[in-house]
Design an enzyme around this catalytic site. Structure first.
Site, PDB file in Angstrom:
ATOM      1  N   ASP A 288      21.414 103.898  33.624  1.00  0.00           N
ATOM      2  CA  ASP A 288      22.427 103.669  32.597  1.00  0.00           C
ATOM      3  C   ASP A 288      23.067 102.294  32.738  1.00  0.00           C
ATOM      4  O   ASP A 288      23.525 101.710  31.755  1.00  0.00           O
ATOM      5  CB  ASP A 288      23.518 104.744  32.682  1.00  0.00           C
ATOM      6  CG  ASP A 288      23.001 106.115  32.268  1.00  0.00           C
ATOM      7  OD1 ASP A 288      21.972 106.172  31.570  1.00  0.00           O
ATOM      8  OD2 ASP A 288      23.622 107.121  32.662  1.00  0.00           O
ATOM      9  N   GLU A 298       8.337  89.698  20.521  1.00  0.00           N
ATOM     10  CA  GLU A 298       7.879  90.730  21.450  1.00  0.00           C
ATOM     11  C   GLU A 298       8.359  90.474  22.874  1.00  0.00           C
ATOM     12  O   GLU A 298       7.851  91.079  23.823  1.00  0.00           O
ATOM     13  CB  GLU A 298       6.342  90.813  21.433  1.00  0.00           C
ATOM     14  CG  GLU A 298       5.616  89.602  22.006  1.00  0.00           C
ATOM     15  CD  GLU A 298       5.401  88.503  20.985  1.00  0.00           C
ATOM     16  OE1 GLU A 298       4.536  87.637  21.236  1.00  0.00           O
ATOM     17  OE2 GLU A 298       6.080  88.495  19.948  1.00  0.00           O
TER      18      GLU A 298
END
Length: 539
Positions: A288, A298
């Protein structure tokens, strides 16, 4: 003495003004409950207008006034349900409003008992709302929620006061408009409460709008990950944390291999699906606290707070494996190349990013679908150690010999930390490599003074900064404010490998006399800065 009817008129006018203004102006945020909230304020205005007119209109106007107050509370609760995305509980609302209407109808002529019953219903309803707000406080952005809660607490206090007063008296209070100080204070508190709850709810809506706008500004629309601006913000923050506290941080730059040919053969829509699929697979692996962002096209970047070389390398390899096995809905296999860089104490965001980007290009040049660090490293039994390469060579044999020895000592330190928990051994190795590092700096400065005097002062400053940084991290380690890994990685990777591959090589390789025979230089005396007090205690 305060005139109660005047206060009622103020409450009615204020509620009507606020409710009408919200209904007319807040058209873009009505989906978050402002429309229902404005209806509640209008009902509140009607209630207090009826209270003022009750002596002329008769007792049934009191019943309609109490019903309007109940509708006010119902609409306020509905606005919160909409704001938090909950379904409106129509049965509970009907039960709440119906209870107030029924109690008022049955006890219309028995004011103290009516006040006791109605106040109890209001207090229970407000307690439920307050608990819900308190439970959601950490997930609700901004400070408006606390104004809202303050208004509810004030209302509960008023209701409880009326409850206690009614219980003690159990006799008629007289006309509602009687100018009594206690009642005047209660209704002034009502005026304050309406203002607080309105400002609080408006702030909640405003703060949510700002939060969502900020999210839109900082998120990539296609993939939902963070964008370049957020990466730069977090990157600068991690550099500051490293400088102030010594906390490790690593950066990954990821670029999907041959993505242009994928777009050309299957179309940009299929390419968008691939970008969404691979970022989703990466998110499942990341913590997290890790920050995944799209740098452009990309190319992506991941900032890893509290992560050193070994953990960053392992994570990068997992990301490579996850990418190659991601189901993108197309027959073509997608792979990714990754560059890894450890944050250094003298870094800017640009220098940190550039090193990781250079490592990425080395991964591309080496065949793609692999991970490269910004300095040469290799794996030995699960330990990342420095690998000597031409990247470290200065073309000055005696200094290169020094550098080779320092790299070997650094690797020995890394292996010791990985394989043993013996603090005495680790501390001894730390002291030994720190001593040799400082000794080498002096030898190196003597060589620089001969071959590149103009660069001596700047290079000496870099040495002093590294020594000062070592002392700072050592003090934090001794006071248990810094983990051993952070100190070891500073010595091995920043003080040794990056300094050799960076400033040493840039300065010395340009000025080395390739054809000059090596000379014996006298063994330098260490300055007073390198004294015994800087050695770590054997604990």
């Amino acid at each position: 003495m305060i005139d109660i009817p005047t206060v009622f008129v103020l409450i009615s006018v204020l509620s009507l003004t606020l409710g009408g203004a919200i209904l007319v102006t807040q058209t873009t945020e009505l989906k978050w409950g402002l429309q229902e909230f404005s209806y509640g304020l209008i009902a509140h205005s009607v209630a207090y207008a009826l209270y003022v007119l009750s002596p002329k209109l008769g007792p049934w106007s009191v019943w309609f006034a109490e019903l309007s107050v109940a509708l006010f509370f119902s609409f306020v609760i509905q606005s919160l349900e909409i704001f938090f995305g909950r379904a409106r509980r129509w049965k509970q609302h009907l039960l709440f409003v119906g209870s107030i209407a029924l109690v008022t109808f049955l006890l219309l002529d028995q004011r103290p008992i009516r006040i006791i019953c109605n106040s109890l219903i209001y207090v229970l309803a407000e307690a439920v709302v307050l608990q819900h707000l308190w439970m959601r406080r950490r997930t609700t952005s901004g400070k408006g929620q606390y104004l809202f809660m303050a208004a509810i607490l004030l209302s509960m206090t008023m209701m409880l006061y009326r409850e206690v007063t009614a219980l003690l008296s159990l006799q008629a209070f007289g006309a509602v408009t009687l100018s009594e100080l206690a009642q005047a204070l209660l209704f002034i508190a009502t005026l304050i409460g309406v203002t607080l709850i309105t400002v609080g709810f408006l702030l909640m809506n405003k703060e949510r709008t700002e939060h969502l706008n900020q999210q839109m500004i900082l998120h990539d629309k296609l993939t939902g990950v963070w964008n370049r601006r957020k990466l730069e913000q977090v990157g600068d923050g991690e550099i500051h944390r490293l400088v102030r506290h010594g906390t490790l941080a690593s950066l990954l730059i990821l670029d999907l291999d041959d993505f242009k040919s994928f777009n050309d053969s299957l179309g940009h829509a299929a390419g968008d699906v691939v970008l969404q699929a691979v970022t989703k697979s990466w998110r499942k692996i990341l913590r997290d606290t890790d920050i995944l962002g799209r740098w452009g096209g990309e190319e992506f970047a991941i900032i890893l707070p509290g992560t050193g070389v070994r953990e960053a390398q392992l994570l990068a390899e997992r990301l490579c494996d996850a990418t190659s096995t991601t189901n993108t809905g197309s027959p073509l296999r997608i792979t990714v190349s990754i560059g890894v860089s450890l944050c250094l104490s003298h870094d800017s965001w640009k220098s940190w990013f550039d090193r990781a980007d250079a490592a990425l290009y080395r991964a591309k040049a080496a065949g793609k679908n692999q991970v490269c660090h910004d300095i040469p490293i290799k794996w030995e039994d699960g330990t990342s150690v420095i690998q000597w390469s031409p990247l470290f060579e200065t073309a000055i044999p005696e200094l290169d010999a020094d550098h080779i020895e320092l790299v070997e000592r650094s690797n020995r330190l890394l292996r010791t930390v990985k394989t043993t928990g013996d603090k005495v051994t680790i501390t001894q190795d730390l002291n030994e490599i720190a001593f040799h590092m400082r000794h080498h700096f002096v030898r190196e400065e003597i060589a620089i003074a001969e071959i590149s005097p103009a660069g001596l002062q700047k290079h000496r400053s870099e040495h002093l900064e590294l020594i000062a940084r070592l002392s700072f991290l050592t003090e934090r380690f001794q006071s248990d404010a810094l983990p051993l890994e952070a100190l070891v990685q500073f010595i091995a990777f920043e003080m040794c490998a990056h300094h050799i591959a960076g400033s040493d090589r840039r300065l010395l390789s340009k000025h080395a006399a390739q054809d000059a025979p090596p000379r014996e230089r006298p063994e330098p005396e260490l300055p007073d800065l390198f004294n015994e007090d800087q050695r770590l205690p054997y604990t």
